[in-house]
Structures are given as structure tokens and as C-alpha cells.
Scaffold this motif. Structure first.
Motif, mmCIF file in Angstrom:
data_model
loop_
_atom_site.group_PDB
_atom_site.id
_atom_site.type_symbol
_atom_site.label_atom_id
_atom_site.label_comp_id
_atom_site.label_asym_id
_atom_site.label_seq_id
_atom_site.Cartn_x
_atom_site.Cartn_y
_atom_site.Cartn_z
ATOM 1 N N ILE A 101 0.836 -1.203 0.000
ATOM 2 C CA ILE A 101 0.000 0.000 0.000
ATOM 3 C C ILE A 101 0.871 1.255 0.000
ATOM 4 O O ILE A 101 0.707 2.139 -0.828
ATOM 5 N N ASP A 102 1.799 1.309 0.949
ATOM 6 C CA ASP A 102 2.727 2.442 1.030
ATOM 7 C C ASP A 102 4.114 1.924 0.665
ATOM 8 O O ASP A 102 4.779 1.274 1.466
ATOM 9 N N ARG A 103 4.555 2.183 -0.554
ATOM 10 C CA ARG A 103 5.835 1.672 -1.058
ATOM 11 C C ARG A 103 7.028 2.257 -0.306
ATOM 12 O O ARG A 103 8.125 1.724 -0.386
ATOM 13 N N ARG A 104 6.805 3.338 0.446
ATOM 14 C CA ARG A 104 7.907 3.915 1.225
ATOM 15 C C ARG A 104 8.186 3.106 2.481
ATOM 16 O O ARG A 104 9.278 3.169 3.019
ATOM 17 N N ARG A 105 7.223 2.369 2.950
ATOM 18 C CA ARG A 105 7.380 1.587 4.190
ATOM 19 C C ARG A 105 8.055 0.249 3.878
ATOM 20 O O ARG A 105 7.578 -0.532 3.051
ATOM 21 N N VAL A 106 9.146 0.006 4.579
ATOM 22 C CA VAL A 106 9.876 -1.257 4.438
ATOM 23 C C VAL A 106 9.836 -1.967 5.785
ATOM 24 O O VAL A 106 10.202 -1.395 6.813
ATOM 25 N N THR A 107 9.371 -3.202 5.770
ATOM 26 C CA THR A 107 9.304 -4.009 6.990
ATOM 27 C C THR A 107 10.442 -5.017 6.960
ATOM 28 O O THR A 107 10.665 -5.685 5.953
ATOM 29 N N THR A 108 11.138 -5.114 8.080
ATOM 30 C CA THR A 108 12.263 -6.038 8.199
ATOM 31 C C THR A 108 11.871 -7.158 9.144
ATOM 32 O O THR A 108 11.300 -6.910 10.206
ATOM 33 N N ARG A 109 12.187 -8.384 8.735
ATOM 34 C CA ARG A 109 11.893 -9.566 9.553
ATOM 35 C C ARG A 109 13.138 -10.446 9.637
ATOM 36 O O ARG A 109 13.939 -10.484 8.707
ATOM 37 N N ILE A 110 13.252 -11.164 10.726
ATOM 38 C CA ILE A 110 14.355 -12.114 10.873
ATOM 39 C C ILE A 110 14.009 -13.363 10.050
ATOM 40 O O ILE A 110 12.839 -13.751 9.947
ATOM 41 N N THR A 111 15.002 -13.977 9.448
ATOM 42 C CA THR A 111 14.808 -15.195 8.655
ATOM 43 C C THR A 111 14.980 -16.425 9.551
ATOM 44 O O THR A 111 15.502 -16.312 10.670
ATOM 45 N N PRO A 112 14.597 -17.593 9.053
ATOM 46 C CA PRO A 112 14.851 -18.822 9.823
ATOM 47 C C PRO A 112 16.343 -18.999 10.142
ATOM 48 O O PRO A 112 16.689 -19.449 11.240
ATOM 49 N N GLN A 113 17.235 -18.617 9.202
ATOM 50 C CA GLN A 113 18.679 -18.715 9.461
ATOM 51 C C GLN A 113 19.081 -17.790 10.614
ATOM 52 O O GLN A 113 19.910 -18.146 11.450
ATOM 53 N N GLY A 114 18.500 -16.591 10.648
ATOM 54 C CA GLY A 114 18.783 -15.651 11.735
ATOM 55 C C GLY A 114 18.289 -16.189 13.071
ATOM 56 O O GLY A 114 18.971 -16.061 14.102
ATOM 57 N N ARG A 115 17.114 -16.807 13.062
ATOM 58 C CA ARG A 115 16.570 -17.406 14.289
ATOM 59 C C ARG A 115 17.465 -18.550 14.783
ATOM 60 O O ARG A 115 17.710 -18.682 15.982
ATOM 61 N N LYS A 116 17.943 -19.385 13.855
ATOM 62 C CA LYS A 116 18.827 -20.490 14.237
ATOM 63 C C LYS A 116 20.114 -19.965 14.864
ATOM 64 O O LYS A 116 20.603 -20.516 15.855
ATOM 65 N N LEU A 117 20.665 -18.908 14.273
ATOM 66 C CA LEU A 117 21.885 -18.318 14.808
ATOM 67 C C LEU A 117 21.658 -17.820 16.234
ATOM 68 O O LEU A 117 22.453 -18.096 17.137
ATOM 69 N N LEU A 118 20.572 -17.096 16.446
ATOM 70 C CA LEU A 118 20.284 -16.602 17.794
ATOM 71 C C LEU A 118 20.054 -17.748 18.771
ATOM 72 O O LEU A 118 20.507 -17.685 19.925
ATOM 73 N N LYS A 119 19.366 -18.775 18.332
ATOM 74 C CA LYS A 119 19.112 -19.923 19.213
ATOM 75 C C LYS A 119 20.431 -20.560 19.649
ATOM 76 O O LYS A 119 20.587 -20.922 20.819
ATOM 77 N N ARG A 120 21.394 -20.667 18.726
ATOM 78 C CA ARG A 120 22.714 -21.208 19.076
ATOM 79 C C ARG A 120 23.445 -20.307 20.061
ATOM 80 O O ARG A 120 24.254 -20.786 20.857
ATOM 81 N N LEU A 121 23.184 -19.002 19.994
ATOM 82 C CA LEU A 121 23.899 -18.044 20.844
ATOM 83 C C LEU A 121 23.219 -17.792 22.189
ATOM 84 O O LEU A 121 23.858 -17.273 23.107
ATOM 85 N N ASP A 122 21.945 -18.146 22.325
ATOM 86 C CA ASP A 122 21.210 -17.826 23.557
ATOM 87 C C ASP A 122 21.931 -18.310 24.815
ATOM 88 O O ASP A 122 22.145 -17.537 25.748
ATOM 89 N N GLU A 123 22.293 -19.561 24.854
ATOM 90 C CA GLU A 123 22.925 -20.114 26.057
ATOM 91 C C GLU A 123 24.336 -19.558 26.279
ATOM 92 O O GLU A 123 24.666 -19.154 27.402
ATOM 93 N N PRO A 124 25.197 -19.494 25.258
ATOM 94 C CA PRO A 124 26.520 -18.896 25.485
ATOM 95 C C PRO A 124 26.443 -17.439 25.963
ATOM 96 O O PRO A 124 27.221 -17.024 26.827
ATOM 97 N N VAL A 125 25.501 -16.674 25.447
ATOM 98 C CA VAL A 125 25.361 -15.275 25.876
ATOM 99 C C VAL A 125 24.869 -15.223 27.324
ATOM 100 O O VAL A 125 25.363 -14.431 28.126
ATOM 101 N N ARG A 126 23.919 -16.087 27.677
ATOM 102 C CA ARG A 126 23.432 -16.128 29.060
ATOM 103 C C ARG A 126 24.570 -16.448 30.025
ATOM 104 O O ARG A 126 24.740 -15.797 31.054
#
Length: 163
Positions: A101-126
Motif C-alpha cells: 500500500i505504502d511503497r515507502r514503508r519497508v518491513t524487516t523480519r528475521i529469517t529462519p537462518q537468523g533465528r537459528k543463529l540466535l538460538k545457538r547463541l542464547d545459552e553462550p550469551v546467558r
């Protein structure tokens, strides 16, 4: 015996104020915490700032977030969020979609690869955060949080009188 900050930075003159000593201690500590976080993230191809963006997007869920929303939620100020998102997109950790509708608006989402990376990092970061604050008790950490929030709140109000 001189304080630890004096031994670390070896100033040529004494601190002018207690506030200056507190400020330098805080900056020195923030730098040490950030460096240890960067060391953990670097082998995964991430900077601390990129990690922060991925966590923001994971928290945003399927709705995603706009560039300005990401910028508002970031822990540290990033002058060029668009370029930061470009790098994350090249790594395929995020995807951006232009609005229909509004071509100026860009929505950014995390990909499954990004989610996997964060999941691997959750425990080491904690575990890293546990090590970083291992010398403090829970009440001391809670007090530190309250004091840091009070400092930031004071910065948000115009021209507070010096105490």
C-alpha cells in the motif's frame, strides 16, 4: 592504595570530581563488557550491534519492524541503520519487504537462518552475562540497575541542578 581506575588509566592529574571518576569507571566497564560480548559473537560473524538488531527482530515476531522502530529499540545509537540492515540481509539473517500500500514503508523480519543463529547463541550469551556479573549479588545487581536507570533519567530531563 589508589583506586583500580587510577591504576588502569594512569592519569597525570587526580580526577577533578567524584562524578568524573564515576563516569570514567562506567565507560571503562561498558567497554570491557562490550569487548567480551564481541569476542563471543565474532566467530559467528556478528558484531554486538548486529546481534542487537537480530534480537529486536526476533522479539518483533512476524509483524517485523521498520527501520525507525529498530533504531528506537537499539541499545546503542547507530547512525546508519540501513547500512547495518544491508549487511544482515547479505548474510541472509534478515529480509526486507516493501509495503504494497505504502511503497515507502519497508518491513524487516528475521529469517529462519537468523533465528537459528540466535538460538545457538542464547545459552553462550546467558553464561557470558553470568560470568560478567559473577562478583555481584542479586541485590547488588538490582541496585546497580536502579542507579544506572536514575542516571539515564537525569539525562533525559533538561538542566537539572548539580547536587
Amino acid at each position: 592504595m589508589p583506586s583500580k581506575i587510577l591504576r588502569e588509566i594512569k592519569p597525570s592529574k587526580p580526577f577533578q570530581t567524584l562524578q568524573q571518576k564515576a563516569f570514567l569507571n562506567l565507560v571503562r566497564t561498558a567497554d570491557a563488557l562490550t569487548r567480551s560480548s564481541e569476542q563471543l559473537l565474532r566467530p559467528h560473524g556478528l558484531t554486538f550491534t548486529q546481534y542487537n538488531v537480530l534480537r529486536i527482530l526476533r522479539g518483533a515476531g512476524e509483524a517485523g519492524a521498520s527501520c525507525s522502530q529498530i533504531g528506537e529499540r537499539m541499545i546503542t545509537t547507530e547512525p546508519d541503520v540501513t547500512r547495518l540492515l544491508d549487511r544482515l540481509e547479505r548474510c541472509r539473517w534478515i529480509r526486507r519487504e516493501r509495503g504494497t500500500i505504502d511503497r515507502r514503508r519497508v518491513t524487516t523480519r528475521i529469517t529462519p537462518q537468523g533465528r537459528k543463529l540466535l538460538k545457538r547463541l542464547d545459552e553462550p550469551v546467558r553464561r557470558l552475562h553470568q560470568r560478567q556479573f559473577a562478583t555481584l549479588s542479586r541485590p547488588e545487581i538490582e541496585l546497580m540497575i536502579a542507579k544506572l536507570e536514575a542516571v539515564r533519567a537525569g539525562l533525559a530531563t533538561p538542566s537539572r541542578r548539580a547536587r
